[in-house]
Write a protein that holds these residues in place. Structure first.
Motif, PDB file in Angstrom:
ATOM      1  N   ASP A 101       0.815  -1.214   0.000  1.00  0.00           N
ATOM      2  CA  ASP A 101       0.000   0.000   0.000  1.00  0.00           C
ATOM      3  C   ASP A 101       0.852   1.269   0.000  1.00  0.00           C
ATOM      4  N   ASP A 102       0.342   2.297  -0.615  1.00  0.00           N
ATOM      5  CA  ASP A 102       0.816   3.688  -0.523  1.00  0.00           C
ATOM      6  C   ASP A 102       1.825   4.122  -1.585  1.00  0.00           C
ATOM      7  N   HIS A 234      -5.513   3.862  -4.747  1.00  0.00           N
ATOM      8  CA  HIS A 234      -5.584   3.902  -3.270  1.00  0.00           C
ATOM      9  C   HIS A 234      -6.211   5.224  -2.841  1.00  0.00           C
ATOM     10  N   HIS A 238      -5.638   9.590  -0.038  1.00  0.00           N
ATOM     11  CA  HIS A 238      -5.510   8.596   1.030  1.00  0.00           C
ATOM     12  C   HIS A 238      -6.535   8.896   2.136  1.00  0.00           C
TER      13      HIS A 238
END
Ligand SMILES: [Zn+2]
Length: 352
Positions: A101-102, A234, A238
């Motif tokens: 993720d990220d 994503h 965020h």
């Protein structure tokens, strides 16, 4: 039994190991597959105060996991292949899917070489603002604020905070207290505002963090051409989708995809919900990503993939590879394949 079940489901892998429950739950891999959740992959740092350490594993630990999964004859598949198997109910072989993720730069520098050694495909879920260099990695900013000071005097929302932060223990306590207060704010845009205030007061430059840690668009262009790499969405900022209006949440999802597709010139059909727990992604979000045309969407709810999950491809659970427990002892917990009836007492699919 009920308590054991709740502990395991709530805390996932960590509880499994430390409760000793994994001895009873040998069939954790009795599902058809596992989606592993990772964030940073990088060498261990020496700083004594690392409250976000659970979000990173070393390249050596990643290699250990990969070797173990390969030794079990489990297929390591792309998100597209996982989607195919779910859609066609092709469960003849067990699979593992690696997800990061990220969009951290260390995924390119440390994860990719390890994944390449094992010819293992993986998906990196990019938050557009992080790639823009304008995102709020507030949990990193909070770590830096607390690391930099021996005392915090502030307010978070309506709560006054007066804390000594001299020792590592005090810093850890302050981090978890403020972290929980921030996650509890009604709108996650308030989190960014509160962090701006803290960073200004304690002279931490939050504006450099996303460019320091995350792949830029130019870097992503090159990274995404690697045949092992899939890029997923994503959200733009965020954000906690569940705390946004339907219209805003939809914008976060669709603009995120549109921009990644435009820059990378490839289809984006997989998404990871930021934060991804019950407070951040529920029935509304599962339906929204499905309607928006995503083939899969992954949560941070702990769980293996069972055939029933095929009915809910935008509500998939994951197994966290937690940086606080990087030991060979967790490997059998991850991939044990023996069957027992005990697991059947568990609620296998959680999509509400
Ligand atoms: Zn994230």
């Amino acid at each position: 039994m009920k308590q054991l079940r709740n502990t395991v489901i709530r805390a996932g892998l960590d509880a499994l190991y430390f409760s000793g429950a994994h001895h009873l739950l040998r069939p954790i891999f009795a599902g058809v597959g596992t989606i592993f959740m990772l964030h940073h992959v990088r060498p261990r740092r020496n700083a004594p105060f690392q409250p976000n350490h659970h979000l990173e594993v070393t390249p050596e630990f990643l290699r250990m996991i990969l070797a173990h999964v390969r030794s079990r004859g489990i297929d390591i598949v792309t998100a597209d292949e996982m989607h195919r198997r779910l859609s066609q109910r092709d469960f003849s072989r067990r699979f593992a899917c690696f997800t990061f993720d990220d969009g951290y730069r260390d995924n390119r520098d440390f994860a990719l070489p390890a994944m390449r050694e094992y010819d293992a495909p993986f998906t990196v879920y990019v938050a557009n603002d992080f790639a823009n260099g304008t995102g709020h990695l507030w949990w990193v900013a909070l770590e830096r604020v607390i690391a930099s000071t021996e005392r915090i005097d502030s307010t978070i929302g309506d709560t006054a905070i007066r804390l000594d932060t001299r020792t590592v223990e005090q810093k850890q306590g302050a981090f978890s207290l403020i972290h929980d207060l921030l996650r509890g704010l009604p709108d996650d845009r308030d989190v960014a505002r509160e962090l701006d205030g803290l960073c200004a007061r304690y002279s931490v430059d939050e504006s450099i963090i996303s460019a320091e840690l995350c792949l830029s668009w130019d870097e992503l262009k090159a990274f995404a051409t690697d045949p092992l790499v899939t890029i997923g969405a994503h959200t733009v900022s965020h954000c906690n989708l569940a705390k946004r209006s339907e219209e805003q949440a939809l914008q976060e999802i669709t603009f995120s995809r549109t921009q990644i597709e435009a820059v990378l010139q490839r289809a984006v059909v997989h998404l990871a919900y930021p934060y991804g727990d019950r407070d951040a992604a529920g029935v509304r979000e599962f339906a929204m990503t499905k309607a928006a045309g995503f083939n899969t969407a992954i949560t941070t709810r702990p769980g293996m993939i069972f055939p029933e999950n095929a009915e809910h491809p935008t509500a998939l659970p994951r197994i966290s590879l937690n940086g606080n427990y990087q030991t060979a002892r967790v490997l059998p917990v991850l991939t044990s394949g023996a069957a027992t009836a005990l697991w059947n007492g568990f609620r296998r699919v959680d999509v509400t």
